[in-house]
Design a protein around this motif. Structure first.
Motif, mmCIF file in Angstrom:
data_model
loop_
_atom_site.group_PDB
_atom_site.id
_atom_site.type_symbol
_atom_site.label_atom_id
_atom_site.label_comp_id
_atom_site.label_asym_id
_atom_site.label_seq_id
_atom_site.Cartn_x
_atom_site.Cartn_y
_atom_site.Cartn_z
ATOM 1 N N ALA A 45 37.456 20.493 17.080
ATOM 2 C CA ALA A 45 37.725 19.529 16.015
ATOM 3 C C ALA A 45 38.649 18.433 16.532
ATOM 4 C CB ALA A 45 38.342 20.232 14.810
ATOM 5 N N ARG A 46 38.408 17.246 16.025
ATOM 6 C CA ARG A 46 39.107 16.011 16.378
ATOM 7 C C ARG A 46 38.605 15.391 17.676
ATOM 8 N NH1 ARG A 46 44.902 15.011 14.124
ATOM 9 N NH2 ARG A 46 44.764 16.153 12.190
ATOM 10 N N SER A 47 37.790 16.111 18.410
ATOM 11 C CA SER A 47 37.215 15.551 19.636
ATOM 12 C C SER A 47 36.080 14.608 19.267
ATOM 13 C CB SER A 47 36.647 16.661 20.521
ATOM 14 O OG SER A 47 37.653 17.548 20.923
ATOM 15 N N GLU A 48 35.762 13.725 20.183
ATOM 16 C CA GLU A 48 34.619 12.830 20.014
ATOM 17 C C GLU A 48 33.423 13.432 20.731
ATOM 18 O OE1 GLU A 48 34.466 9.693 18.380
ATOM 19 O OE2 GLU A 48 36.398 10.323 17.587
ATOM 20 N N MET A 49 32.253 13.245 20.141
ATOM 21 C CA MET A 49 31.024 13.658 20.821
ATOM 22 C C MET A 49 30.022 12.521 20.749
ATOM 23 S SD MET A 49 29.142 16.341 18.258
ATOM 24 C CE MET A 49 28.832 15.913 16.540
ATOM 25 N N VAL A 50 29.068 12.581 21.646
ATOM 26 C CA VAL A 50 27.936 11.672 21.670
ATOM 27 C C VAL A 50 26.748 12.467 21.163
ATOM 28 C CG1 VAL A 50 26.406 10.357 23.186
ATOM 29 C CG2 VAL A 50 28.870 10.395 23.627
ATOM 30 N N ILE A 51 25.896 11.850 20.348
ATOM 31 C CA ILE A 51 24.686 12.508 19.862
ATOM 32 C C ILE A 51 23.498 11.857 20.550
ATOM 33 C CG2 ILE A 51 23.243 12.991 17.850
ATOM 34 C CD1 ILE A 51 25.853 12.778 16.156
ATOM 35 N N ARG A 52 22.662 12.688 21.170
ATOM 36 C CA ARG A 52 21.482 12.195 21.901
ATOM 37 C C ARG A 52 20.242 12.866 21.332
ATOM 38 N NH1 ARG A 52 23.070 9.886 27.077
ATOM 39 N NH2 ARG A 52 20.951 10.212 27.809
ATOM 40 N N ALA A 53 19.334 12.065 20.798
ATOM 41 C CA ALA A 53 18.063 12.560 20.290
ATOM 42 C C ALA A 53 16.979 12.248 21.303
ATOM 43 C CB ALA A 53 17.739 11.911 18.947
ATOM 44 N N HIS A 56 15.375 9.176 22.874
ATOM 45 C CA HIS A 56 14.933 8.443 21.683
ATOM 46 C C HIS A 56 16.047 7.556 21.130
ATOM 47 C CE1 HIS A 56 13.144 7.561 17.838
ATOM 48 N NE2 HIS A 56 13.986 8.334 17.189
ATOM 49 N N ARG A 57 17.247 8.123 20.966
ATOM 50 C CA ARG A 57 18.334 7.384 20.311
ATOM 51 C C ARG A 57 19.669 8.045 20.673
ATOM 52 N NH1 ARG A 57 16.424 7.295 14.862
ATOM 53 N NH2 ARG A 57 15.338 5.393 15.496
ATOM 54 N N VAL A 58 20.726 7.214 20.765
ATOM 55 C CA VAL A 58 22.068 7.714 21.089
ATOM 56 C C VAL A 58 23.080 7.136 20.105
ATOM 57 C CG1 VAL A 58 23.899 7.793 22.833
ATOM 58 C CG2 VAL A 58 21.498 7.877 23.549
ATOM 59 N N TRP A 59 23.903 8.015 19.517
ATOM 60 C CA TRP A 59 25.040 7.604 18.691
ATOM 61 C C TRP A 59 26.270 7.764 19.573
ATOM 62 C CZ3 TRP A 59 20.831 10.071 17.000
ATOM 63 C CH2 TRP A 59 20.231 9.626 15.828
ATOM 64 N N ILE A 72 34.120 15.274 15.793
ATOM 65 C CA ILE A 72 33.844 16.650 15.378
ATOM 66 C C ILE A 72 34.892 17.058 14.345
ATOM 67 C CG2 ILE A 72 33.735 19.067 16.102
ATOM 68 C CD1 ILE A 72 32.765 18.049 18.826
ATOM 69 N N LEU A 73 34.422 17.503 13.187
ATOM 70 C CA LEU A 73 35.312 17.967 12.128
ATOM 71 C C LEU A 73 35.425 19.494 12.137
ATOM 72 C CD1 LEU A 73 34.021 15.641 9.275
ATOM 73 C CD2 LEU A 73 35.968 15.278 10.803
ATOM 74 N N LYS A 74 34.315 20.154 12.495
ATOM 75 C CA LYS A 74 34.312 21.620 12.576
ATOM 76 C C LYS A 74 33.225 22.040 13.549
ATOM 77 C CE LYS A 74 33.922 25.832 9.850
ATOM 78 N NZ LYS A 74 33.673 26.401 8.523
ATOM 79 N N ARG A 75 33.550 23.049 14.348
ATOM 80 C CA ARG A 75 32.571 23.601 15.276
ATOM 81 C C ARG A 75 32.671 25.112 15.218
ATOM 82 N NH1 ARG A 75 32.700 25.625 20.401
ATOM 83 N NH2 ARG A 75 34.885 25.087 20.631
ATOM 84 N N THR A 76 31.540 25.757 14.983
ATOM 85 C CA THR A 76 31.463 27.213 15.039
ATOM 86 C C THR A 76 30.393 27.570 16.061
ATOM 87 O OG1 THR A 76 29.734 27.484 13.356
ATOM 88 C CG2 THR A 76 32.022 27.335 12.554
ATOM 89 N N GLU A 77 30.100 28.850 16.180
ATOM 90 C CA GLU A 77 29.047 29.286 17.091
ATOM 91 C C GLU A 77 27.696 28.694 16.726
ATOM 92 O OE1 GLU A 77 27.851 33.511 18.093
ATOM 93 O OE2 GLU A 77 30.033 33.559 18.403
ATOM 94 N N GLY A 105 29.116 20.088 26.837
ATOM 95 C CA GLY A 105 30.346 19.306 26.922
ATOM 96 C C GLY A 105 30.557 18.564 25.621
ATOM 97 N N ASN A 106 30.662 17.249 25.699
ATOM 98 C CA ASN A 106 30.861 16.455 24.484
ATOM 99 C C ASN A 106 29.562 15.772 24.043
ATOM 100 O OD1 ASN A 106 30.680 14.468 26.474
ATOM 101 N ND2 ASN A 106 32.158 13.148 25.451
ATOM 102 N N VAL A 107 28.413 16.311 24.468
ATOM 103 C CA VAL A 107 27.123 15.721 24.113
ATOM 104 C C VAL A 107 26.301 16.727 23.307
ATOM 105 C CG1 VAL A 107 25.013 14.639 24.963
ATOM 106 C CG2 VAL A 107 27.167 14.304 26.208
ATOM 107 N N LEU A 108 25.955 16.337 22.087
ATOM 108 C CA LEU A 108 25.091 17.138 21.228
ATOM 109 C C LEU A 108 23.672 16.606 21.395
ATOM 110 C CD1 LEU A 108 25.789 18.473 17.747
ATOM 111 C CD2 LEU A 108 23.692 17.173 18.094
ATOM 112 N N LYS A 109 22.717 17.514 21.675
ATOM 113 C CA LYS A 109 21.346 17.103 21.961
ATOM 114 C C LYS A 109 20.368 17.845 21.058
ATOM 115 C CE LYS A 109 22.369 16.559 26.891
ATOM 116 N NZ LYS A 109 21.965 16.998 28.240
#
Length: 176
Positions: A6-14, A22-25, A30-35, A96-100
């Motif tokens: 939480a509080r970390s920045e992530m990049v979103i890659r579709a 396709h697209r990158v934000w 990150i507000l909450k991360r669980t398993e 890492g900090n990339v959600l795919k």
């Protein structure tokens, strides 16, 4: 590599089914991360399309991703209420900090009164043919659309009353 908290920045890659980006934000907090889930927020974040075009999101959004659901949910806070845009997609992975995830074209748009429309069926059919989606995938995606509609009707998960507002308030505290 350690996944961000939480509080970390992530990049979103579709991506698309064929592996093409396709697209990158660029920035999502990150507000909450669980398993199994990641809840994030962004506002006026830079988005880059596969052809290089860029645009900036217009309103704050709360993003909900799940490792076991073939959809993700974006709750957009607008002056006249919360609109949801749901991508029918693969479950996400976090590196890492990339959600795919893989975007499968179909989208469910949900209005503040919780009515909804299924979008982009023509695009899905075209890509299904071009990228040779297997019948099993087609079945999974349409089952997940029904699951998503059920969540909307039951006001479950990110559609629960107060969910988006609660996470947006948390996001605002992170901006201080």
């Amino acid at each position: 590599m350690v996944a961000p908290d939480a509080r970390s920045e992530m990049v979103i890659r579709a991506y698309k089914h064929n592996g093409k980006l396709h697209r990158v934000w660029k920035n999502t907090t990150i507000l909450k991360r669980t398993e199994k889930t990641v809840i994030g927020a962004n506002d006026k974040t830079l988005v880059t399309e596969s052809d290089g075009r860029t645009w900036v999101t217009r309103e704050p959004a709360i993003c909900y991703f799940h490792t076991e659901r073939w959809f993700n949910v974006i709750g957009m806070l607008r002056d006249n209420g919360i609109y949801y845009y749901c991508n029918i997609s693969s479950p996400f992975i976090l590196e890492g900090n990339v959600l795919k995830y893989i975007d499968y074209d179909l989208d469910l748009k949900i209005y503040p009164d919780m009515t909804f429309d299924l979008l982009d069926e023509d695009e899905y059919e075209e890509h299904k043919r071009l990228m040779d989606y297997p019948p099993k995938l087609d079945k999974i995606l349409y089952e997940q659309i029904e699951e998503l509609k059920s969540w909307v009707l039951q006001r479950k998960g990110p559609f629960a009353p107060g969910f988006v507002d609660q996470w947006y308030e948390r996001f605002l505290t992170y901006l201080w």
